[in-house]
Design a protein around this motif. Structure first.
Motif, PDB file in Angstrom:
ATOM      1  N   GLY A   1     -10.202  -0.865   0.206  1.00 31.85           N
ATOM      2  CA  GLY A   1     -10.357   0.052   1.330  1.00 31.85           C
ATOM      3  C   GLY A   1     -10.630   1.476   0.877  1.00 31.85           C
ATOM      4  O   GLY A   1     -11.542   2.140   1.371  1.00 31.85           O
ATOM      5  N   MET A   2      -9.852   1.950  -0.079  1.00 30.33           N
ATOM      6  CA  MET A   2     -10.002   3.344  -0.547  1.00 30.33           C
ATOM      7  C   MET A   2     -11.364   3.574  -1.195  1.00 30.33           C
ATOM      8  O   MET A   2     -12.033   4.576  -0.929  1.00 30.33           O
ATOM      9  N   THR A   3     -11.765   2.668  -2.099  1.00 32.87           N
ATOM     10  CA  THR A   3     -13.044   2.896  -2.791  1.00 32.87           C
ATOM     11  C   THR A   3     -14.204   2.819  -1.789  1.00 32.87           C
ATOM     12  O   THR A   3     -15.118   3.646  -1.808  1.00 32.87           O
ATOM     13  N   TRP A   4     -14.104   1.875  -0.870  1.00 34.08           N
ATOM     14  CA  TRP A   4     -15.152   1.695   0.125  1.00 34.08           C
ATOM     15  C   TRP A   4     -15.231   2.931   1.038  1.00 34.08           C
ATOM     16  O   TRP A   4     -16.314   3.492   1.274  1.00 34.08           O
ATOM     17  N   ALA A   5     -14.064   3.380   1.514  1.00 32.13           N
ATOM     18  CA  ALA A   5     -14.059   4.573   2.380  1.00 32.13           C
ATOM     19  C   ALA A   5     -14.606   5.787   1.628  1.00 32.13           C
ATOM     20  O   ALA A   5     -15.277   6.643   2.210  1.00 32.13           O
ATOM     21  N   GLY A   6     -14.327   5.837   0.342  1.00 31.84           N
ATOM     22  CA  GLY A   6     -14.823   6.959  -0.457  1.00 31.84           C
ATOM     23  C   GLY A   6     -16.345   7.026  -0.429  1.00 31.84           C
ATOM     24  O   GLY A   6     -16.935   8.112  -0.453  1.00 31.84           O
ATOM     25  N   LEU A   7     -16.978   5.880  -0.369  1.00 32.21           N
ATOM     26  CA  LEU A   7     -18.444   5.864  -0.346  1.00 32.21           C
ATOM     27  C   LEU A   7     -18.988   6.422   0.980  1.00 32.21           C
ATOM     28  O   LEU A   7     -20.140   6.822   1.056  1.00 32.21           O
ATOM     29  N   TYR A   8     -18.137   6.461   2.011  1.00 31.45           N
ATOM     30  CA  TYR A   8     -18.528   7.139   3.251  1.00 31.45           C
ATOM     31  C   TYR A   8     -18.202   8.638   3.189  1.00 31.45           C
ATOM     32  O   TYR A   8     -18.328   9.341   4.182  1.00 31.45           O
ATOM     33  N   GLY A   9     -17.679   9.076   2.077  1.00 32.13           N
ATOM     34  CA  GLY A   9     -17.370  10.502   1.950  1.00 32.13           C
ATOM     35  C   GLY A   9     -16.012  10.901   2.501  1.00 32.13           C
ATOM     36  O   GLY A   9     -15.751  12.084   2.697  1.00 32.13           O
TER      37      GLY A   9
ATOM     38  N   ALA B   1      -8.871   0.897   7.849  1.00 30.88           N
ATOM     39  CA  ALA B   1      -7.866  -0.041   8.349  1.00 30.88           C
ATOM     40  C   ALA B   1      -7.308  -0.868   7.187  1.00 30.88           C
ATOM     41  O   ALA B   1      -6.098  -1.126   7.102  1.00 30.88           O
ATOM     42  N   LEU B   2      -8.206  -1.233   6.236  1.00 35.41           N
ATOM     43  CA  LEU B   2      -7.719  -1.986   5.065  1.00 35.41           C
ATOM     44  C   LEU B   2      -6.702  -1.153   4.281  1.00 35.41           C
ATOM     45  O   LEU B   2      -5.696  -1.672   3.791  1.00 35.41           O
ATOM     46  N   VAL B   3      -6.974   0.150   4.164  1.00 37.09           N
ATOM     47  CA  VAL B   3      -6.043   1.031   3.441  1.00 37.09           C
ATOM     48  C   VAL B   3      -4.663   0.948   4.079  1.00 37.09           C
ATOM     49  O   VAL B   3      -3.643   0.763   3.385  1.00 37.09           O
ATOM     50  N   ALA B   4      -4.626   1.064   5.414  1.00 34.96           N
ATOM     51  CA  ALA B   4      -3.332   1.049   6.097  1.00 34.96           C
ATOM     52  C   ALA B   4      -2.634  -0.310   5.934  1.00 34.96           C
ATOM     53  O   ALA B   4      -1.432  -0.374   5.658  1.00 34.96           O
ATOM     54  N   ILE B   5      -3.420  -1.398   6.050  1.00 40.38           N
ATOM     55  CA  ILE B   5      -2.813  -2.741   5.908  1.00 40.38           C
ATOM     56  C   ILE B   5      -2.253  -2.905   4.494  1.00 40.38           C
ATOM     57  O   ILE B   5      -1.122  -3.356   4.289  1.00 40.38           O
ATOM     58  N   GLY B   6      -3.041  -2.498   3.496  1.00 42.11           N
ATOM     59  CA  GLY B   6      -2.579  -2.561   2.103  1.00 42.11           C
ATOM     60  C   GLY B   6      -1.286  -1.779   1.933  1.00 42.11           C
ATOM     61  O   GLY B   6      -0.336  -2.234   1.294  1.00 42.11           O
ATOM     62  N   GLY B   7      -1.242  -0.607   2.540  1.00 41.44           N
ATOM     63  CA  GLY B   7      -0.050   0.240   2.420  1.00 41.44           C
ATOM     64  C   GLY B   7       1.192  -0.456   2.963  1.00 41.44           C
ATOM     65  O   GLY B   7       2.252  -0.457   2.325  1.00 41.44           O
ATOM     66  N   VAL B   8       1.060  -1.083   4.126  1.00 42.17           N
ATOM     67  CA  VAL B   8       2.227  -1.741   4.719  1.00 42.17           C
ATOM     68  C   VAL B   8       2.677  -2.916   3.839  1.00 42.17           C
ATOM     69  O   VAL B   8       3.875  -3.105   3.577  1.00 42.17           O
TER      70      VAL B   8
END
Ligand code: HAS
Ligand code: HEM
Ligand code: CU
Length: 556
Positions: free
Chosen positions: A417-425, A452-459
């Motif tokens: 999630g984080m790496t993917w979101a990073g590609l959106y800036g 959303a993946l970031v948040a799910i991973g976090g939980v």
């Protein structure tokens, strides 16, 4: 000795308990959930929490575990008692340092993040605490050298046993690397925060920080490698397939870690683009020993899996002892490192770095390195070490297994999630959830799936970490008494049989000239120092000729 080692473990994992409690709040932040208003007065801001998370996990957790481990394991391997006074002093200095930073972060005076870039200005307690943590963390170096000297007196002409060799090169690397941050702190930030000097130069200080701040990632990685090379092959029921490869890996990591620090500064102004190009080459060089590790450890696992009856292309992998939580944690950690390494190579490629720098891609990268490889390997070690030190059995192997699997799944989902979101800036270090709802969606709506993946991973990581802590602290308090297991030191192909001080003489028969040369640690130290000086003079030179004088900023 056992009690002291246990104290290092307990201190380290207590720090992780704090850090891992806060981490998921940050993951929720990226998912658009702002928990921080509800957390006042405990946490005043996202950045106070983020500072505590980075410092407790990155410095306190890792330093305590490593400074315990890299003394205890060599001491047992060599059969030599370490200088206990110094080892206690190491613990005490780091403990005082940790209390100072905790105090400074807790009273909201020092939300300067784990990189404490000036001109952000925290309280003197913060900088003095970090100075103590840094100095304390290098103290295993003299302890190790002293133990090796004693061992050599009894075993002249023999090659240093592997675990000791790996621990020593790690600590030597770290001792040399520490010069950067200690200079930054002692010459600039400590006196500045105490009011003795009024301005500092941000860019020179960033450069000094990264002189240590890049090698620190290998100070996080190499202790995990000590376990992978030195113990894991035994734990899976096989042998390390190449002792020389392990030594070459550690020697290369030592030499290449220091000169590449400025790859964290590709976006900083003021130094030549030729050097930026050279940095790319150096960064790829420092990745090489990890590629070697992938093959050496991969083959060692395959060897063990086949001994256990695994057949075909992947049968060996399934045949590994997956029921052992210590094994599962380390193999799963190694798998996450495939993503961690690949993203590292993206970061290190100058042009690609311009796309990912300062986005969530970067925390994505380092949670599948330090957040998985280091954290999971340290958990793995605790699964055999707590019983070994206390004579108490794990309260539940199933819960231990559950915790590492959920950590693996959670961290992988989080990092994707984080790496993917990073590609959106999507920027890192941003309290995005505090934005008005509409603004958050207007800015980051396109990245809603990865966020959303970031948040799910976090939980999931909350579930995983509390399951782990239940096992760790539960075993310490309530584990049933049983015979303590021995340390699973691995045997290896192609290396001298490891030898304690009082075992029969073991002439260093098969050691090749290269391996003998690598045993001259002063040679390695000299090469590392020269390479570092050669890399840093051209970068620091223009900075030293254009000094800027910045007063402190407090933005929180
Ligand atoms: Fe990194 C930023 C480049 C490794 C940590 N890194 C960071 C930051 C952290 C960090 C904390 O060049 C951010 C700091 C901040 O707050 O700003 N990194 C690299 C490269 C590597 C690398 C080239 N990093 C690490 C490790 C870390 C770590 C290790 C912690 C422990 N990193 C960068 C760069 C930046 C950066 C740039 C700056 C970015 C920016 O712009 O800010 C390499 O060392 C990676 C090599 C690794 C491999 C993988 C080998 C795979 C193995 C597993 C094999 C699997 C097996 C399992 C055996 C090549 C060993 C078998 C099973 C089967 C199924 C086959
Ligand atoms: C930063 C989550 C565990 C070290 C972050 C960030 C998130 C996060 C979302 C980025 C925040 C931002 O850029 O705004 C988590 C979660 C964890 C976890 C959910 C699971 C328990 C760890 C572990 C370590 C670690 C185990 C190290 C051993 C760091 C560091 C930062 C960070 C050094 C950088 C802080 C900064 O930018 O100043 N974490 N993390 N984290 N995390 Fe974690
Ligand atoms: Cu780096």
């Amino acid at each position: 000795m056992r009690r002291l080692m246990l104290a290092f473990l307990v201190a380290g994992f207590s720090a992780l308990l704090v850090g891992a409690t806060i981490g998921p709040l940050q993951a929720l932040n990226y998912g658009g959930v702002d928990a921080y208003p509800a957390l006042r007065p405990l946490l005043q801001s996202y950045y106070q929490g983020l500072t505590i998370h980075g410092v407790m996990n990155g410095y306190v957790f890792t330093f305590f575990i490593t400074c315990g481990l890299l003394v205890y394991l060599p001491a047992r391997e060599l059969g030599v008692t370490p200088n206990l006074t110094m080892w206690r002093a190491c613990f005490a200095i780091m403990a005082v340092g940790a209390l100072c930073v905790l105090y400074a972060m807790g009273d909201n005076s020092s939300s300067v993040l784990w990189t404490f870039y000036p001109p952000l200005k925290g309280s003197p307690f913060f900088y003095i605490g970090i100075t103590l943590l840094a100095l304390g963390s290098t103290m295993p170096l003299p302890i190790l050298m002293d133990m090796r000297r004693t061992w050599r007196r009894h075993r002249p002409g023999e090659i240093t046993p592997l675990v000791t060799y790996m621990s020593l090169t790690t600590m030597l690397m770290w001792g040399l690397a520490g010069v950067g941050v200690v200079a930054e702190l002692v010459l600039q930030l400590d006196p500045w925060s105490l009011g003795l000097i009024s301005t500092v130069d941000p860019i020179i200080n960033r450069t000094l920080f990264w002189l240590t701040g890049h090698p620190i990632v290998y100070f996080w990685l190499m202790p995990a490698y000590v376990s992978w090379y030195g113990l894991l092959s035994r734990q899976v029921g096989g042998k390390l397939v190449s002792d020389p490869m392990a030594r070459i890996t550690f020697a290369l990591l030592m030499i290449f870690s220091l000169p590449v620090g400025t790859h964290h500064q590709f976006s900083d102004p003021g130094f030549s683009s030729i050097w930026r190009g050279i940095l790319v080459v150096l960064t790829m060089s420092v990745a090489t020993p990890s590629l070697v590790t992938a093959f050496t450890i991969g083959l060692s696992l395959e060897y063990a899996g086949r001994l256990r009856g695994g057949k075909g292309w992947f049968g060996w992998f399934r045949a590994l002892p997956w029921g052992d939580p210590s094994v599962a944690a380390q193999v799963l950690a190694a798998i996450t490192f495939i993503l961690g390494g690949a993203t590292g190579i993206v970061n290190g490629s100058w042009q690609l770095n311009a796309i990912v720098h300062n986005t969530t891609f970067i925390p994505g990268h380092f949670h599948v390195t330090v957040g998985s490889v280091t954290a999971m390997t340290f958990m793995a070690i605790s699964f055999w070490m707590v019983p070994h030190l206390t004579g108490r059995q794990l309260i539940s192997r199933r819960l231990a297994l559950f915790s590492v699997w959920v950590w693996f799944i959670g961290m992988t989902i989080f990092a994707i999630g984080m790496t993917w979101a990073g590609l959106y800036g999507v920027p890192r270090r941003a309290w995005v959830s505090a934005l008005p709802h509409g603004t958050y969606h207007a800015l980051y709506g396109a990245a809603s799936v990865p966020l959303a993946l970031v948040a799910i991973g976090g939980v999931l990581l909350w579930v995983a970490s509390y399951s782990f802590f239940a096992v760790f602290f539960g075993t310490l308090l309530f584990g049933r008494h049983a015979a303590p297991p021995p340390i699973p030191f691995a045997q290896s192909f192609g290396g001298p049989a490891s030898s304690t001080i009082d075992s029969p003489p073991n002439p260093a028969r098969s050691a090749s000239p290269l391996i003998r040369a690598l045993d001259h640690i002063w040679l390695l130290t000299g090469i590392t120092a020269l390479a570092t000086i050669a890399a840093y003079i051209p970068i620091l030179w223009p900075f030293l000729h254009h000094v800027t004088r910045a007063p402190g900023w407090i933005l929180w």
